[in-house]
Enzyme design. Structure first.
Site, PDB file in Angstrom:
ATOM      1  N   ASN A  12       5.798   4.910  -0.012  1.00  0.00           N
ATOM      2  CA  ASN A  12       5.335   4.312  -1.278  1.00  0.00           C
ATOM      3  C   ASN A  12       5.731   5.239  -2.424  1.00  0.00           C
ATOM      4  O   ASN A  12       5.141   6.298  -2.598  1.00  0.00           O
ATOM      5  CB  ASN A  12       3.808   4.152  -1.203  1.00  0.00           C
ATOM      6  CG  ASN A  12       3.214   3.660  -2.507  1.00  0.00           C
ATOM      7  OD1 ASN A  12       3.934   3.205  -3.401  1.00  0.00           O
ATOM      8  ND2 ASN A  12       1.900   3.740  -2.635  1.00  0.00           N
ATOM      9  N   LYS A  14       5.350   4.745  -5.506  1.00  0.00           N
ATOM     10  CA  LYS A  14       4.433   4.591  -6.658  1.00  0.00           C
ATOM     11  C   LYS A  14       5.241   4.446  -7.958  1.00  0.00           C
ATOM     12  O   LYS A  14       6.336   3.904  -7.930  1.00  0.00           O
ATOM     13  CB  LYS A  14       3.456   5.764  -6.733  1.00  0.00           C
ATOM     14  CG  LYS A  14       2.774   6.044  -5.400  1.00  0.00           C
ATOM     15  CD  LYS A  14       1.572   6.903  -5.565  1.00  0.00           C
ATOM     16  CE  LYS A  14       1.102   7.384  -4.210  1.00  0.00           C
ATOM     17  NZ  LYS A  14      -0.258   7.833  -4.222  1.00  0.00           N
ATOM     18  N   HIS A  97      -3.830  -1.446  -2.541  1.00  0.00           N
ATOM     19  CA  HIS A  97      -3.803   0.027  -2.588  1.00  0.00           C
ATOM     20  C   HIS A  97      -4.995   0.512  -3.417  1.00  0.00           C
ATOM     21  O   HIS A  97      -5.367  -0.108  -4.414  1.00  0.00           O
ATOM     22  CB  HIS A  97      -2.486   0.508  -3.205  1.00  0.00           C
ATOM     23  CG  HIS A  97      -2.258   1.971  -3.016  1.00  0.00           C
ATOM     24  ND1 HIS A  97      -2.901   2.921  -3.766  1.00  0.00           N
ATOM     25  CD2 HIS A  97      -1.482   2.652  -2.133  1.00  0.00           C
ATOM     26  CE1 HIS A  97      -2.522   4.128  -3.364  1.00  0.00           C
ATOM     27  NE2 HIS A  97      -1.658   3.990  -2.372  1.00  0.00           N
ATOM     28  N   GLU A 169      -6.418   4.324   4.515  1.00  0.00           N
ATOM     29  CA  GLU A 169      -6.120   5.357   3.524  1.00  0.00           C
ATOM     30  C   GLU A 169      -7.412   5.813   2.842  1.00  0.00           C
ATOM     31  O   GLU A 169      -7.836   5.206   1.845  1.00  0.00           O
ATOM     32  CB  GLU A 169      -5.181   4.802   2.453  1.00  0.00           C
ATOM     33  CG  GLU A 169      -3.819   4.407   2.967  1.00  0.00           C
ATOM     34  CD  GLU A 169      -2.758   4.596   1.881  1.00  0.00           C
ATOM     35  OE1 GLU A 169      -1.745   5.216   2.183  1.00  0.00           O
ATOM     36  OE2 GLU A 169      -2.962   4.142   0.760  1.00  0.00           O
ATOM     37  N   GLY A 175      -2.881  11.815  -2.194  1.00  0.00           N
ATOM     38  CA  GLY A 175      -2.310  12.676  -3.234  1.00  0.00           C
ATOM     39  C   GLY A 175      -3.070  13.980  -3.451  1.00  0.00           C
ATOM     40  O   GLY A 175      -2.830  14.665  -4.445  1.00  0.00           O
ATOM     41  N   SER A 213      -1.887  12.073   2.179  1.00  0.00           N
ATOM     42  CA  SER A 213      -1.349  13.435   2.295  1.00  0.00           C
ATOM     43  C   SER A 213      -0.606  13.687   3.606  1.00  0.00           C
ATOM     44  O   SER A 213      -0.654  14.796   4.151  1.00  0.00           O
ATOM     45  CB  SER A 213      -2.460  14.471   2.086  1.00  0.00           C
ATOM     46  OG  SER A 213      -2.990  14.352   0.778  1.00  0.00           O
TER      47      SER A 213
HETATM   48  C1  PEP Z   1      -0.225   6.508  -0.826  1.00  0.00           C
HETATM   49  O1  PEP Z   1       0.208   6.420  -1.962  1.00  0.00           O
HETATM   50  O2  PEP Z   1      -0.497   5.463  -0.214  1.00  0.00           O
HETATM   51  C2  PEP Z   1      -0.411   7.826  -0.242  1.00  0.00           C
HETATM   52  C3  PEP Z   1      -0.895   7.903   0.970  1.00  0.00           C
HETATM   53  O3  PEP Z   1      -0.072   8.912  -1.012  1.00  0.00           O
HETATM   54  P1  PEP Z   1       0.071  10.448  -0.517  1.00  0.00           P
HETATM   55  O4  PEP Z   1       0.893  10.428   0.764  1.00  0.00           O
HETATM   56  O5  PEP Z   1       0.786  11.132  -1.628  1.00  0.00           O
HETATM   57  O6  PEP Z   1      -1.294  10.950  -0.260  1.00  0.00           O
END
Ligand code: PEP
Length: 265
Positions: A12, A14, A97, A169, A175, A213
């Site tokens: 992703n 973003k 999300h 998630e 993040g 992460s």
């Molecule tokens: C995400 O944007 O769905 C995500 C898991 O971000 P990150 O891997 O940066 O934590």
């Protein structure tokens, strides 16, 4: 991972990348990720780069995904992008999300509508669910995720339920550089499978990802878990080395699981 359920590693992006960076990142993924893998791989660039990136991905094993779609088919919705507009280019669409739920106030009804539109147009939704830190600390993680699943999935046909991808998630892990433990992620993946089973499918084909992460160093710990079939990767998907290393870890673990199953048969 479990043999027979194809793992998925989805990146992703973003709201990151310039036009040049998006093309370079997509080209890097094509160069570093071999065409014949047992693992499915998808990248989710911002809307504006979907069409040019689709051209870079032609002939590769990497699928294209969107990060969102509109909750309605068509109409006076300035700035929105309908699922039917994505369908010629995308195989996957991320729905629900936590950044959209929390920062853009996306509610359960909109998420359920989007999910249906993605299916209607022949794509696969990646439904994101996960609790906030205060909810986990209050022992409510399971309850929150169960409610999110029921609100989004109630009434879906068993066929659609079986084709769905769900990403667990936890909001506090996104993040932050502080992932869940593989054991906690596995427990939530098992809960997700149980809730989906109650809603009308045996859940055997359902793919459950972990996101929050994930990076090249910690990915294998999640991917080795039996109820987890892959990862939704944010920050680390913007780095070709990290992203391709996560894909390679998934491929190696999946081949290992398949070999083990063959030996036991
Ligand atoms: C995400 O944007 O769905 C995500 C898991 O971000 P990150 O891997 O940066 O934590």
């Amino acid at each position: 991972m479990r043999p027979g359920r194809r793992p998925l590693i989805a990146g992703n992006w973003k709201m990151h990348t310039s036009y040049e960076e998006a093309l370079a990142l997509a080209r890097g993924c094509v160069e570093r990720i071999p065409a014949s893998l047992a693992v499915d791989v998808a990248i989710h660039p911002p809307f504006i780069w979907l069409v040019p990136v689709s051209k870079v991905l032609e002939g590769s094993a990497i699928a294209l995904g969107a990060q969102n779609c509109a909750a309605r088919e068509d109409g006076p919705l300035t700035g929105e992008v309908s699922a039917h507009m994505l369908a010629p280019f995308c195989r996957y669409v991320i729905v629900g999300h936590s950044e959209r739920r929390l920062l853009l106030h996306e509610d359960d009804a909109a998420i359920a509508a989007k999910l249906r539109l993605v299916f209607d147009h022949g794509m696969t939704p990646i439904l994101c669910v996960g609790e906030q830190l205060a909810q986990r600390e209050a022992g409510q993680a399971g309850e929150v995720v169960t409610q999110q699943l029921r609100a989004a999935l109630d009434g879906l046909t068993p066929d659609r339920l079986a084709r769905l991808v769900i990403a667990y998630e936890p909001v506090w892990a996104i993040g932050t550089g502080v992932p869940a433990t593989p054991a906690d992620a596995e427990a939530m993946a098992q809960l997700i499978r149980a809730v989906v089973a109650e809603l009308g499918t045996d859940g055997a084909a359902l793919r459950v990802l972990y996101g929050g992460s994930v990076n090249a160093t910690n990915a294998a710990g999640f991917l080795a878990m039996p109820a987890i079939d892959g990862a939704l990767v944010g920050g680390a998907s913007l780095d070709v080395e990290q992203f391709s290393a996560i894909v390679q870890a998934a491929e190696a673990l999946y081949q290992q699981a398949a070999d083990q199953a063959t030996m036991e048969a």
